[in-house]
Design an enzyme around this catalytic site. Structure first.
Site, PDB file in Angstrom:
ATOM      1  CE  LYS A  61     -18.599  14.304   5.202  1.00 49.57           C
ATOM      2  NZ  LYS A  61     -18.519  14.705   3.806  1.00 49.57           N
ATOM      3  CG  HIS A  96     -32.824  15.232 -26.474  1.00 47.49           C
ATOM      4  ND1 HIS A  96     -33.377  15.100 -27.727  1.00 47.49           N
ATOM      5  CD2 HIS A  96     -31.755  14.388 -26.462  1.00 47.49           C
ATOM      6  CE1 HIS A  96     -32.699  14.212 -28.436  1.00 47.49           C
ATOM      7  NE2 HIS A  96     -31.692  13.766 -27.686  1.00 47.49           N
ATOM      8  CD1 TRP A 147     -29.083  20.015   8.277  1.00 43.89           C
ATOM      9  CD2 TRP A 147     -30.859  18.663   8.382  1.00 43.89           C
ATOM     10  NE1 TRP A 147     -29.582  19.862   7.006  1.00 43.89           N
ATOM     11  CE2 TRP A 147     -30.661  19.051   7.034  1.00 43.89           C
ATOM     12  CE3 TRP A 147     -31.932  17.821   8.684  1.00 43.89           C
ATOM     13  CZ2 TRP A 147     -31.483  18.610   5.994  1.00 43.89           C
ATOM     14  CZ3 TRP A 147     -32.755  17.389   7.654  1.00 43.89           C
ATOM     15  CH2 TRP A 147     -32.520  17.779   6.324  1.00 43.89           C
ATOM     16  CG  ASN A 207     -29.399  12.403  14.901  1.00 43.88           C
ATOM     17  OD1 ASN A 207     -30.063  13.002  14.065  1.00 43.88           O
ATOM     18  ND2 ASN A 207     -28.461  11.531  14.579  1.00 43.88           N
ATOM     19  N   GLY A 208     -32.813  12.203  15.126  1.00 39.11           N
ATOM     20  CA  GLY A 208     -33.724  11.226  14.523  1.00 39.11           C
ATOM     21  C   GLY A 208     -35.072  11.877  14.315  1.00 39.11           C
ATOM     22  CE  LYS A 267     -19.134  17.817  -3.867  1.00 35.05           C
ATOM     23  NZ  LYS A 267     -19.183  16.475  -3.354  1.00 35.05           N
ATOM     24  CD  GLU A 295     -22.203  19.305  -1.914  1.00 39.01           C
ATOM     25  OE1 GLU A 295     -22.925  18.934  -0.983  1.00 39.01           O
ATOM     26  OE2 GLU A 295     -21.400  18.536  -2.478  1.00 39.01           O
ATOM     27  NE  ARG A 317     -24.325  13.414  13.468  1.00 38.22           N
ATOM     28  CZ  ARG A 317     -24.403  12.235  12.877  1.00 38.22           C
ATOM     29  NH1 ARG A 317     -23.336  11.707  12.328  1.00 38.22           N
ATOM     30  NH2 ARG A 317     -25.543  11.591  12.814  1.00 38.22           N
ATOM     31  CD  GLU A 330     -19.364  14.533  -6.634  1.00 36.21           C
ATOM     32  OE1 GLU A 330     -20.554  14.204  -6.563  1.00 36.21           O
ATOM     33  OE2 GLU A 330     -18.724  14.940  -5.648  1.00 36.21           O
ATOM     34  CB  CYS A 337     -29.272  16.319  15.005  1.00 36.89           C
ATOM     35  SG  CYS A 337     -30.698  17.237  14.455  1.00 36.89           S
TER      36      CYS A 337
HETATM   37  C1  G6P Z   1     -25.043  14.050   2.436  1.00 34.05           C
HETATM   38  C2  G6P Z   1     -23.632  14.587   2.315  1.00 34.05           C
HETATM   39  C3  G6P Z   1     -23.027  14.151   0.988  1.00 34.05           C
HETATM   40  C4  G6P Z   1     -23.093  12.635   0.849  1.00 34.05           C
HETATM   41  C5  G6P Z   1     -24.520  12.114   1.027  1.00 34.05           C
HETATM   42  C6  G6P Z   1     -24.560  10.598   1.114  1.00 34.05           C
HETATM   43  O1  G6P Z   1     -25.875  14.678   1.521  1.00 34.05           O
HETATM   44  O2  G6P Z   1     -23.626  15.989   2.405  1.00 34.05           O
HETATM   45  O3  G6P Z   1     -21.689  14.566   0.930  1.00 34.05           O
HETATM   46  O4  G6P Z   1     -22.628  12.267  -0.413  1.00 34.05           O
HETATM   47  O5  G6P Z   1     -25.066  12.630   2.245  1.00 34.05           O
HETATM   48  O6  G6P Z   1     -23.844  10.222   2.258  1.00 34.05           O
HETATM   49  P1  G6P Z   1     -23.176   8.821   2.495  1.00 34.05           P
HETATM   50  O7  G6P Z   1     -22.603   8.929   3.879  1.00 34.05           O
HETATM   51  O8  G6P Z   1     -24.268   7.796   2.429  1.00 34.05           O
HETATM   52  O9  G6P Z   1     -22.157   8.618   1.473  1.00 34.05           O
END
Ligand code: G6P
Length: 595
Positions: free
Chosen positions: A590, A491, A72, A98-99, A472, A475, A27, A468, A2
């Site tokens: 994000k 396994h 969100w 937001n929260g 990527k 997502e 956000r 990672e 949010c």
């Molecule tokens: C969200 C974002 C990711 C990020 C993660 C942790 O899921 O979409 O890109 O890696 O949060 O965020 P931070 O700000 O703690 O690195």
């Protein structure tokens, strides 16, 4: 998680709110809305993105005070009625939040009993009704009284039809005030207001602010307090696409500069960027590294960097799981990695660590973020604003911080140390070589985009790279992708291999190479197409793999950097091929400010 904004000044609020919200969509972006105070309080909201809301808004919304929100969803599906702002029964008080309000059900029951009517399924809606209950012409007082009853996390902006001011408050969710010339701004995050000002005040937990065009007043526990003004070094251009089709692509391409800036910043001071040694101790302590999401993968790579260079025991944990784990040793040095500095689980972990007496080093990209303010030591990365939800350049910058953190304490001979420092300095040009090979990666992405399931495998320092790479891809392209330690494939996952399940194998020239080669042969024997990431000049892998992405030669310790950049491009082009919403993938955000 949010985005919230507010404006008060001499200009029309609507365009400023919409522009600020558009910069905050990373956000959350499942619905949005604004409230503007002109002749009366007008609220407009829909379950659409900001650009679409703008198109359906009346042209002549007249008002110089307003608030806005991009959502969100946590409580209640994305819908017009669940979108913010939320109002009280009179429609005169509007709130964006937001929260998460933990005790909203109890409050809602109480308020319903007192005659309040609720329209949405959200937790937020109790806030305007509580404020209504206490409002007698003084919004600041009513907000303070309402918040006494609220449990949970919040950043809120409140406006009322009868008073030309905004009232803001925060607890465990970020909120900043942007300072203009006879106008002021409110936002969850800096990029929202960069078009208007680079002077900001960061609110602290339990702060309550009253904002007029000429003035801001912040109080804490009933007493007026001064909060420092900060100048933001990020520019407007940093938060724009700069000719690229997507923020993600721009951010991938910024990585040579980000590495240069981050390392350059660290190299310009002679002291270590943070002290890993505990006060009064000559031996280095055990290290605990915590993080979430992509930052967690940096933490896993950090375990190898610190383990190899410092010869200490390093434990890594997901911050979200650590918060439910057993006792903490105050003798460990804790490192928390969070690009935003606002991830709720990471913040909770920092607080837990500090309560247990641990010294906490935070690696973050955001100056003034909550994590940076509660840490004992902060290492800033210099990635600039990262807008795309999928983290790319912030991850690379985190690795730079980890390399540079370890170097002053490295238990290696001087020749190796020199070669590592030299290797780091050469990384920008090595990464540029990976980027220059984009067309080849894009062609492989075209092939990958036809499948539904993909495995990524790696060993040692490149196992987290496999995680990672898979993260990527899933997502942003919505392909099912799993990162696996190459040795674990037999396994269980072997049962899934076959000609319709490609495997991306990540190689490095280290002691994992031979075992990886064997694993790839095993995978080929099960008919899975194999795409391998190898160092240029490698012939052995080329003979077995169906396709190879050749990467520049680097010290194996730095191989996660070049390998990850190639996998970022692979994910980007696969998502593009599949027509996905690359910068704003479905259901994600994000900055995850809820647990
Ligand atoms: C969200 C974002 C990711 C990020 C993660 C942790 O899921 O979409 O890109 O890696 O949060 O965020 P931070 O700000 O703690 O690195």
């Amino acid at each position: 998680m949010c985005g919230i904004v507010g404006y008060i000044g001499a200009r029309q609020a609507k365009p400023i709110l919409l522009n600020s919200l558009a910069h905050l969509e990373y956000r959350g972006y499942d619905s949005c809305g604004i409230a503007v105070l002109g002749a009366g309080l007008e609220v407009y909201k829909e379950a659409v993105r900001v650009q679409a809301l703008e198109k359906i808004l009346p042209k002549n919304i007249d008002g110089k005070i307003g608030i806005g929100h991009t959502r969100w969803a946590t409580h209640g599906e994305p819908s017009q009625v669940n979108a913010h702002p939320h109002c009280d029964c009179t429609g005169k008080i509007a709130v964006v939040h937001n929260g998460v309000i933990n005790n909203f059900q109890k409050l809602r029951q109480q308020l319903t009993g007192e005659g309040h009517k609720f329209l949405s399924e959200t937790d937020t809606e109790v806030i305007p009704h509580l404020i209504e209950k206490y409002y007698d012409g003084d919004l600041e007082k009513a907000v303070a009284m309402a918040l006494r009853e609220v449990e949970g996390s919040y950043a809120i902006v409140v406006m009322v039809a009868d008073e030309p001011k905004l009232v803001v408050a925060r607890k465990d969710s970020p909120l900043i005030i942007g300072l203009g010339d006879r106008e002021n701004f409110v936002a969850s995050d800096v990029p929202a207001i960069l078009d208007y000002t680079n002077r900001v005040v960061y609110l602290e937990d339990d702060d309550l602010g009253v904002i007029t065009p000429e003035d801001i007043k912040v109080s804490h526990g009933g007493r007026v307090v001064g909060r420092e003004k900060h100048e933001i070094s990020w520019s407007v251009e940093d938060a724009q696409k700069g000719g690229y089709a997507h923020f993600m692509l721009k951010e991938i391409h910024e990585q040579p500069k980000v590495i240069r800036d981050t390392i350059g910043g660290y190299a310009s001071v002679t002291e270590p960027i943070a002290s890993l040694a505990m006060p009064g101790d000559t031996l280095l302590p055990d290290v605990l590294i915590l993080a979430c999401g992509t930052s967690y993968h940096a933490a896993l790579i950090g375990k190898h960097i610190l383990g190899e260079l410092l010869r200490v025991s390093v434990r890594t944990e997901l911050a979200s799981e650590f918060n439910y784990s057993g006792p903490i040793s105050s003798k460990s040095r804790a490192i928390v990695i969070t690009q935003s500095g606002e991830t709720a689980d990471s913040l909770k972990a920092i607080k837990r660590l500090k309560e247990a007496g641990c010294q906490v080093i935070v690696i973050t990209n955001v100056v003034g973020s909550t994590a940076s303010r509660i840490a004992d030591q902060v290492i800033y990365t210099r990635a600039g604003p990262e807008i795309s939800v999928a983290a790319t350049k912030s991850f690379t910058a985190q690795l730079m911080a980890l390399y540079w953190l370890a170097l002053p304490y490295a238990k290696v001979d001087i020749r190796r140390l020199d070669s590592l420092v030299m290797g780091l300095r050469q990384l920008p040009s090595k990464v540029q070589q990976v980027l220059d090979n984009e067309a080849v990666v894009a062609e492989y992405a075209r092939q990958l985009s036809k499948y539904e399931n993909v495995f990524f495998i790696g060993r040692g320092i490149n196992f987290p790279v496999a995680l990672e790479g898979a993260l990527k891809l899933k997502e942003i392209s919505y392909l099912h992708a799993e990162g696996y330690a190459a040795g674990e494939l037999k396994h269980g996952p072997f049962a899934l291999l076959g000609s319709d399940t490609p495997v991306v194998a990540i190689f490095a020239q280290d002691n994992t190479y031979e075992a990886m080669l064997t694993n790839v042969k095993e995978v080929k024997a099960r008919k899975s197409p194999v795409m391998a990431l190898v160092e240029e000049g490698d012939e052995a892998v080329q003979e077995v793999a169906d396709s190879v992405i050749a990467l520049p030669q680097v010290d194996a310790l730095f191989s996660p950097v070049v390998n990850t950049v190639a996998l970022q491009l692979l994910a980007y082009h696969t998502a593009k091929e599949r027509g996905c919403s690359i910068d704003f993938p479905r259901n994600l955000a994000k900055s995850v400010t809820v647990e």
